[in-house]
Structure formats: structure tokens, C-alpha cells
Design a protein around this motif. Sequence first.
Motif, PDB file in Angstrom:
ATOM      1  N   CYS A 276       1.377  -7.030   8.436  1.00 43.16           N
ATOM      2  CA  CYS A 276       2.573  -6.642   9.183  1.00 43.16           C
ATOM      3  C   CYS A 276       2.265  -6.873  10.664  1.00 43.16           C
ATOM      4  CB  CYS A 276       2.916  -5.174   8.895  1.00 43.16           C
ATOM      5  SG  CYS A 276       4.494  -4.670   9.575  1.00 43.16           S
ATOM      6  N   PRO A 277       1.997  -8.136  11.037  1.00 46.41           N
ATOM      7  CA  PRO A 277       1.536  -8.407  12.402  1.00 46.41           C
ATOM      8  C   PRO A 277       2.655  -8.249  13.426  1.00 46.41           C
ATOM      9  CG  PRO A 277       1.896 -10.462  11.230  1.00 46.41           C
ATOM     10  CD  PRO A 277       2.100  -9.357  10.234  1.00 46.41           C
ATOM     11  N   SER A 278       2.259  -8.020  14.664  1.00 47.54           N
ATOM     12  CA  SER A 278       3.231  -7.946  15.759  1.00 47.54           C
ATOM     13  C   SER A 278       3.780  -9.345  16.019  1.00 47.54           C
ATOM     14  CB  SER A 278       2.559  -7.403  17.016  1.00 47.54           C
ATOM     15  OG  SER A 278       1.560  -8.313  17.457  1.00 47.54           O
ATOM     16  N   THR A 373      -4.872   3.716   5.359  1.00 43.61           N
ATOM     17  CA  THR A 373      -3.775   2.966   4.728  1.00 43.61           C
ATOM     18  C   THR A 373      -2.607   2.839   5.702  1.00 43.61           C
ATOM     19  OG1 THR A 373      -2.824   4.988   3.782  1.00 43.61           O
ATOM     20  CG2 THR A 373      -4.382   3.758   2.416  1.00 43.61           C
ATOM     21  N   THR A 374      -1.640   2.003   5.328  1.00 45.17           N
ATOM     22  CA  THR A 374      -0.407   1.876   6.096  1.00 45.17           C
ATOM     23  C   THR A 374       0.749   1.853   5.119  1.00 45.17           C
ATOM     24  OG1 THR A 374       0.802   0.520   7.699  1.00 45.17           O
ATOM     25  CG2 THR A 374      -0.566  -0.663   6.135  1.00 45.17           C
ATOM     26  N   TYR A 425      -4.824  -0.622   5.200  1.00 48.41           N
ATOM     27  CA  TYR A 425      -4.717  -1.094   3.816  1.00 48.41           C
ATOM     28  C   TYR A 425      -3.268  -1.029   3.347  1.00 48.41           C
ATOM     29  CZ  TYR A 425      -5.413  -1.197  -1.293  1.00 48.41           C
ATOM     30  OH  TYR A 425      -5.352  -1.508  -2.640  1.00 48.41           O
ATOM     31  N   ARG A 426      -2.800  -2.129   2.770  1.00 44.44           N
ATOM     32  CA  ARG A 426      -1.446  -2.182   2.218  1.00 44.44           C
ATOM     33  C   ARG A 426      -1.530  -2.667   0.779  1.00 44.44           C
ATOM     34  NH1 ARG A 426       3.431  -5.965   4.676  1.00 44.44           N
ATOM     35  NH2 ARG A 426       5.016  -5.483   3.113  1.00 44.44           N
ATOM     36  N   ARG A 431      -3.490  -7.134  -5.827  1.00 44.96           N
ATOM     37  CA  ARG A 431      -4.672  -6.261  -5.836  1.00 44.96           C
ATOM     38  C   ARG A 431      -4.911  -5.671  -7.229  1.00 44.96           C
ATOM     39  NH1 ARG A 431      -6.384  -5.267  -0.540  1.00 44.96           N
ATOM     40  NH2 ARG A 431      -4.767  -5.212   1.085  1.00 44.96           N
ATOM     41  N   ALA A 432      -3.893  -5.722  -8.101  1.00 46.22           N
ATOM     42  CA  ALA A 432      -3.993  -5.106  -9.430  1.00 46.22           C
ATOM     43  C   ALA A 432      -4.308  -6.173 -10.475  1.00 46.22           C
ATOM     44  CB  ALA A 432      -2.689  -4.395  -9.776  1.00 46.22           C
ATOM     45  N   GLU A 433      -5.464  -6.051 -11.118  1.00 46.57           N
ATOM     46  CA  GLU A 433      -5.836  -7.034 -12.135  1.00 46.57           C
ATOM     47  C   GLU A 433      -5.063  -6.841 -13.437  1.00 46.57           C
ATOM     48  OE1 GLU A 433      -9.456  -4.253 -11.764  1.00 46.57           O
ATOM     49  OE2 GLU A 433      -7.562  -4.600 -10.730  1.00 46.57           O
ATOM     50  N   TYR A 434      -4.378  -5.698 -13.587  1.00 43.92           N
ATOM     51  CA  TYR A 434      -3.606  -5.421 -14.808  1.00 43.92           C
ATOM     52  C   TYR A 434      -2.122  -5.271 -14.485  1.00 43.92           C
ATOM     53  CZ  TYR A 434      -8.338  -4.408 -16.321  1.00 43.92           C
ATOM     54  OH  TYR A 434      -9.675  -4.499 -16.584  1.00 43.92           O
TER      55      TYR A 434
END
Length: 623
Positions: A276-278, A373-374, A425-426, A431-434
Motif C-alpha cells: 500500500c505504497p504512498s 500488521t496493517t 504485514y498484510r 500466503r495460504a498454502e491451503y
Amino acid sequence: MFEKEYDVIVVGGGHAGSEAAAAAANMGSKTLLVTMNLQNIAQMSCNPAMGGIAKGQIVREIDAMGGYSGIVSDTSAIQFKMLNKSKGPAMWSPRVQSDRMRFAEDWRMMLEQTENLDFYQEMVSGILSENGKITGVRTSLGLEIKGKSVVLTNGTFLNGLIHIGEKNFGGGRSGERAATGITADLVNLGFESGRMKTGTPPRVDGRSLDFSKMVEQPGDDIPAKFSYLDVTKPLTKQRSCHMTYTSPEVHNLLKEGFDRSPMFNGRIESVGPRYCPSIEDKINRFADKDRHQLFVEPEGWNTVEYYVNGFSTSLPEDVQYRALKSVAGFENVKFFRPGYAIEYDYFPPTQLQHTLETKLVEGLYFAGQINGTTGYEEAACQGLMAGINAALKVQEKEEFVLSRDEAYIGVLIDDLITKGTEEPYRMFTSRAEYRTLLRQDNADFRLTEKSYQLGLASAKRMARMESKKDSADAFVSFFRETSVNPEEINPVLEANNSASVKQSGKMFKIFARPNMTMEDMRKIESVEKYIQEHQLDHEVLEQTEIQVKYAGYIEKEKNNADKLHRLENLKIPSDFDYMKLKSMSMEAREKLNKIQPKTVSQASRVSGVSPADISVLLVYMGR
């Protein structure tokens, strides 16, 4: 003024704190929510929306676990969209545009109607502990409030510093002061802390915008909703968002202020969110692109305030204004407030257990941006889990942890605890292997029973989930067991450019073809008759279609998850000394000694630990 001793004290009334307080109180624990401003409970500090890619799955999981975020998202929604519908169901992600003021109000009303929950408005300036165990909190007025457990959900308020160009001042968010004292207490107890940053765009007056120069972004034709409960209804009317673009002229105007940007002149050294860059970061990193999308989002049903999604910035306010005036539709723009960046303290989450309890102080839990986290959704699910586990600890019951194949919540917490994070962290589906198992449509199947056993989900919710599951399973069995003849199915197949059949066969095989949908199958008389006789609703039809069409993928992931569980069952002693494993790399030994994973499976996910290192560990453990 207070109970003699609370079971759970929650510090902070954002998304994490609100879910933590609700969960602990609903599980029967006497709970106190302490926050700096009770008018800002569950405030949407940044964009007025809930859900999105992977985040929508998290909101559905929170709802299935008995949290409030899904219900409030529905009651305050002004637009609903199911993202990624062109892809497979593992990628479908619900998102709502929210009425910002109503969202906070509905949260406050729901919390006020929650039994066992008290409120207090003041800044918490320190924590109290004895012999490595939490005993309560201390406020800025010097009051000491006793508690058996404490959940810290401080968001961006810990020593928060707001930057607009070359100006900076203390604050937790625009118009609110920073929180001080807690960081020093935690560092004195031996915690490691760090700094992160995030940013937000300008808010503008919609009356000054020309929407005819933008592309309209309406909601879904048939909107769904977040909560599995029927206390809320889908939207019958919606507000549109709009899309416009930056241009080379806009970029050049922004570049004129780069020498006064705190991000480029060194005033901000902390790391911001990669995904979520500026706007200045986007121009710098993607110099080959001559335009970037901007989404113009209404902040509610009746307000004229708009959020300029994609224009997050900490540039001087005059630079922001000049650049934004050059965007199509913004020629006469009026600001409600400029964008800004904020730096704040966080605590690397490798210092936590999977329950979100700290390793250093018993009974102390961290949830939300304090863990690096964000995002509202990431914060809310951590708050839910911290609140649940704080209540369970006080009640002397077994801890509650979700695994990586049970929920995105499990993936998020495991990533934080095992790998840590050096940037906000977003959550993403990648990110989920399942992720084929962790779909937004089946969160109730995965989690309602667990919630019911915890005392969060009602018997009515449990019965509703079981009825839906039984109906979907029965309909899948109908397709497996019922045949269709060529005369009836071939016209449907030919209309879909699908190969015809020469003999009767089971419908399951026909339905599993990529270009066949439930609407196509309903053209078969026996299918439509079954639907009408059993009064199947949209949720059951969708669930059935997914189970039929993705049966092979789902089965494969279940098998992989079973292999994971075999490693999860291999416990590692809590005082295991990895330094004695000379065949293991030094990096692996150092990281495993620091994180002290509880299982071989968790050890395998630690950054820097290779499969060869795990083999050494398995051999040592007699495997």
C-alpha cells in the motif's frame, strides 16, 4: 470506580480491541475496555471499507467465530462487491464500502449491549506486573486497575508521530494525541521494540469534484453480505465509487516536493507497507508508468466527504493540493484534510506464542498493529483470538489456536509468530498454502463448531450451519448418484460448446466440466425438481457447485494438510537446546533457539531453516 479485579482488560478501542473485548465478555469473563476516546470506538482511520482480497475471507472467519465485524460491515455497508469472480472460488473475496460514521456507531451500540463488558475513557500509560505475571494497568491519572490478563491493542498510538512535509507532531491519528509510557515499560521488561510507518490520503469535498470525468464503479447487481447470520439483509440500494488516473503532469508536480518529503529527506527511517505504497513511493519505484489508478470512495450515505484511495502521501499540503488539482475531475477540489504519514512503535511478533500471549510476561497479550500488521481485518482477527485466549487462560481452560489449514487467521498468526515481520504485514491469498480449503464461502463450515464449543456461537447459529451443510452434502450426493440421458443433456452441452455424450452417465461428471454451471444443470428437469422440493437457497447452490467442480483440488489439499498435521503432532520440548545439533546450520540453530517452536511443523516454517535442518531435527528426535 472499578471492579476489584477484572478477568480481562483490553487497552485500545480500535478493531482489534473491540473484537477482543466482545470475545472475552461473551465467553463470560468480566472485561474492561479502556480507550482514549469512547467516541472513536472501531474508527475507520484509513479507507472506509472492509474486506477485499484475502481480507474478505478473514471477515467471514471472524463472523463464523462469533465476532462482530461481519455484522457491523453489513449494517453499515453502502456498496457490496465480490472481487475476483472471474477466477476460481478460492480467490473470490467479498468487500464492502462502508458508511464510516455508522460503522463506528454500530460497533459502539453492539459493544454496549454485550454483557460482562465495562468501559473507561482514559490513556493507559503503563502496565503492572509481578514476578513475570501481569497484574493490571496504570492510567495517565495514576489509577491502577487490577486485571488477571491484559490485551494491548494500541494501533498506531504508541509514541505516534505524524508527518506532513517538513512538519511533524505527536499523534495517534489526525486530531488525536499519541499514547506514551507503555513502550518504556515493555522495554524495561526485556521486550524488543521497533518503528513502523503507514500513511493515509487526503479527504476531499465531493461537491467540488466532477464525476463525469471519472469512470463509475458500481456495486454487484445482486449484492451478497458478510455475516452468515440472518440478522442482516443484503443491500437494496448502493452508492457507486469512481475511478480516475494520475498523469505525467501530476507526477511532475509531486516530484517538486520530494526534497521536502519526510520519506526522501531521511526524517522517516521506519519501513512502510510494501503493498500500500504512498503516491510518491509509486512514482519513485515505478518510474516507467505514466499514470496510476485513483479510486474515489464515498465515506457514507449522506456525507460529501470522499477518500482518495491510491493517493496516500506525506508530502507538504501545498504540493498535495497542486498535484491533485491536475487529476481529471479534481480541477476544483477542496480539501477536508491533507494526507499524512505516521510513525509508531511495534513489537516484533516472534516474542509471542500462538495464543498471542507474550513469552516474557504471563497473561499479557498483543493484538493488531502492535504486532507489525496493517489493516482493519488483520487487526480484528488478532483481537478476537487474543480475547478468546485471555478468557480461556483466566478460566483455566485449554488454549485455542487455529492451524494453517483451518483459517486465514491461523496463517496470519503463524506467519507473525514463526517468521516475524520487518514491514507492515498484510494478508494475501498467496500466503495460504491451503487456500482451496480456506474459501470465503465455507468459513462457517470450518469454524462455527469450534466457536460453539467456546461458547461464542449460539445453538441457533450452529443449527443453521448444520442444516446448510447437510443440504449441500445431500445435493452433491444427488449429482453423484443420479444419471442423465443423452437426449436431455446434449442440447445443454451443445449450447455451451461442450462435447455431447452418447450414453447415460452420472450428472456429477457432466457438472464437473469447466464450462458447466448450476444454471446449466437446472435445465435438467430432475435437478430443478430437487431444488424446488428441498427449497434450496443461493448459499446451498453455490456450495454444491464449488464442491462438485473443485472436488479433486479440495481432496488433494486435504491430503497435504493431513501430512502437515503429522508434523504438527511431533512436539518439541520447551527447553530444547538447538545449539547441540552440530549438523544443523548455525543460522537455523540461532533462529530456532530464539523462536522456540512448539512443533516440528512450526520449526519447518521458520525463515532460514532448510529441509536439511529439519531432517537433522527429525533424526535427533528418533524419526
